[in-house]
Scaffold this active site. Structure first.
Site, PDB file in Angstrom:
ATOM      1  N   PRO A 147       0.806  -1.227   0.000  1.00 58.47           N
ATOM      2  CA  PRO A 147       0.000   0.000   0.000  1.00 58.47           C
ATOM      3  C   PRO A 147       0.840   1.280   0.000  1.00 58.47           C
ATOM      4  O   PRO A 147       0.290   2.376   0.007  1.00 58.47           O
ATOM      5  CB  PRO A 147      -0.789  -0.096   1.307  1.00 58.47           C
ATOM      6  CG  PRO A 147      -0.508  -1.447   1.876  1.00 58.47           C
ATOM      7  CD  PRO A 147       0.794  -1.869   1.318  1.00 58.47           C
ATOM      8  N   GLU A 148       2.162   1.136   0.012  1.00 54.78           N
ATOM      9  CA  GLU A 148       3.029   2.309   0.048  1.00 54.78           C
ATOM     10  C   GLU A 148       3.788   2.445  -1.281  1.00 54.78           C
ATOM     11  O   GLU A 148       3.215   2.869  -2.271  1.00 54.78           O
ATOM     12  CB  GLU A 148       3.940   2.233   1.271  1.00 54.78           C
ATOM     13  CG  GLU A 148       3.134   2.278   2.577  1.00 54.78           C
ATOM     14  CD  GLU A 148       3.991   2.261   3.815  1.00 54.78           C
ATOM     15  OE1 GLU A 148       4.829   3.163   3.974  1.00 54.78           O
ATOM     16  OE2 GLU A 148       3.809   1.348   4.655  1.00 54.78           O
ATOM     17  N   MET A 149       5.056   2.035  -1.324  1.00 53.62           N
ATOM     18  CA  MET A 149       5.813   2.186  -2.568  1.00 53.62           C
ATOM     19  C   MET A 149       5.719   0.946  -3.451  1.00 53.62           C
ATOM     20  O   MET A 149       6.046   0.999  -4.637  1.00 53.62           O
ATOM     21  CB  MET A 149       7.263   2.541  -2.240  1.00 53.62           C
ATOM     22  CG  MET A 149       7.392   3.887  -1.543  1.00 53.62           C
ATOM     23  SD  MET A 149       9.047   4.264  -0.910  1.00 53.62           S
ATOM     24  CE  MET A 149       9.916   4.673  -2.412  1.00 53.62           C
TER      25      MET A 149
END
Length: 346
Positions: A147-149
């Site tokens: 859900p981030e990078m």
């Protein structure tokens, strides 16, 4: 002449009493474990050593490489998200939203708020649940979190190895050149420079009792008397794992599903630069600093903090805003034909 001597003596006595009161407050702050932030890189490293941390040597070349990687969006799968996206150095080291947003515009699934990167090297634990012991391990987390990078160690290495300028920089600094671990290390070394010393409170702690106004000292006294420093102590005034909801229920506990580590422990957020890092708490559910103070009183201390008392404490908290280092946005090297293309997953 006699009356002048009496008046002068009275004034002198009042001054000495005021000085003694200031001295007592300074002593109380130090006894509560409050310390000034280190003002130099060497002092930062000395504090880290005292805290028991092991870390790689800092050099100008490694700091510069780490800075580039901190701002490098090609470390993400999409090619558009960098460390600075959620830890914006122009916004107090945070993103200013309740739950960080990452790959494919995905909100953090646990609805956790991005802690500030400023002074974070002096935390005794990283992430809200303390699962990373230091900034090297912390840097790896967002790069590889879906859900981030949403990247992978392999993709990070392929992107960097496809860019000759990066290959050359890594080769000069690390014997084994471009690796995922070395990239995380370089980022952490740059982040070690993100200290914000020389706040009004730092000057007070170093003995300049005139650095704080009467109202700010009153707020500090309340901060100490209420017991806030039992968790918010040390140089960063936080950063350690502590039990949460000790005395009461957090009124926004149902926002997200974060419950701390396996023992319910939650990292105490730093209070340094706190006026710049709203919204507050692990789930970013409180926007007003006065409200955050009052909620902390009921949840952690089992006391009611009045509006007047909260405002006084906030007056003190604003003295914790320090001088951020000047960071010049780097010009990043060009991609090549072999650089893996962005994967946006539309």
């Amino acid at each position: 002449m006699k009356s002048f001597v009496v008046i002068s003596s009275a004034a002198l006595l009042a001054t000495s009493l005021f000085a003694a009161s200031d001295a007592d407050l300074l002593k109380a702050a130090k006894n509560a474990g409050l310390e000034p932030l280190p003002a130099t890189q060497a002092a930062t490293d000395q504090m880290l050593t005292k805290m028991g941390f092991k870390f790689s040597k800092s050099t100008a070349a490694k700091i510069e490489l780490g800075k580039k990687l901190y701002f490098e969006p090609r470390l993400s799968k999409s090619g558009i998200i960098s460390c600075n996206s959620c830890h914006n150095l122009g916004l107090g080291g945070v993103d200013g939203i309740p739950a960080s947003t990452g790959h494919k515009w995905t909100a953090n699934p646990h609805h956790v708020n991005a802690p500030t990167v400023y002074n974070s090297v002096l935390n005794s634990a990283q992430f809200w649940d303390g699962r990373a012991p230091d900034l090297v391990e912390q840097a790896k987390g967002p790069m590889t979190a879906d859900p981030e990078m949403a990247s992978t160690p392999d993709l990070v290495e392929k992107r960097l190895k496809s860019i000759p300028a990066y290959v050359e920089e890594f080769k000069k600094i690390y014997k084994d050149g471009v690796t995922f671990n070395n990239a995380a290390d370089a980022i952490s070394v740059f982040e070690r420079t993100l200290i914000t010393p020389n706040s009004k409170f730092d000057k007070f702690l170093k003995g300049d009792t005139k650095a704080l106004s009467k109202a700010e000292k009153d707020g500090l006294e309340l901060f100490l008397d209420k017991g806030c420093a039992s968790c918010h102590n040390g140089a960063v005034m936080g950063g350690s794992l502590q039990p949460f909801e000790v005395a009461g229920k957090y009124k926004f506990a149902n926002v997200g599903d974060f419950k701390g580590d396996k023992n319910g422990m939650v990292k105490t957020p730093t209070l340094r630069n706190v006026e710049l890092t709203a919204p507050y708490y692990h789930n970013g559910a409180i926007w007003d600093l006065d409200d955050a103070v009052k909620q902390m009183g009921s949840v952690q201390l089992g006391i009611e903090i009045s509006d007047k008392e909260a405002a006084s404490i906030v007056t003190f908290l604003k003295t914790l805003t320090g001088k951020a280092p000047q960071v010049v946005y780097p010009i990043l090297p060009a991609s090549t034909k072999s650089t893996p293309k962005p994967q946006l997953d539309y």
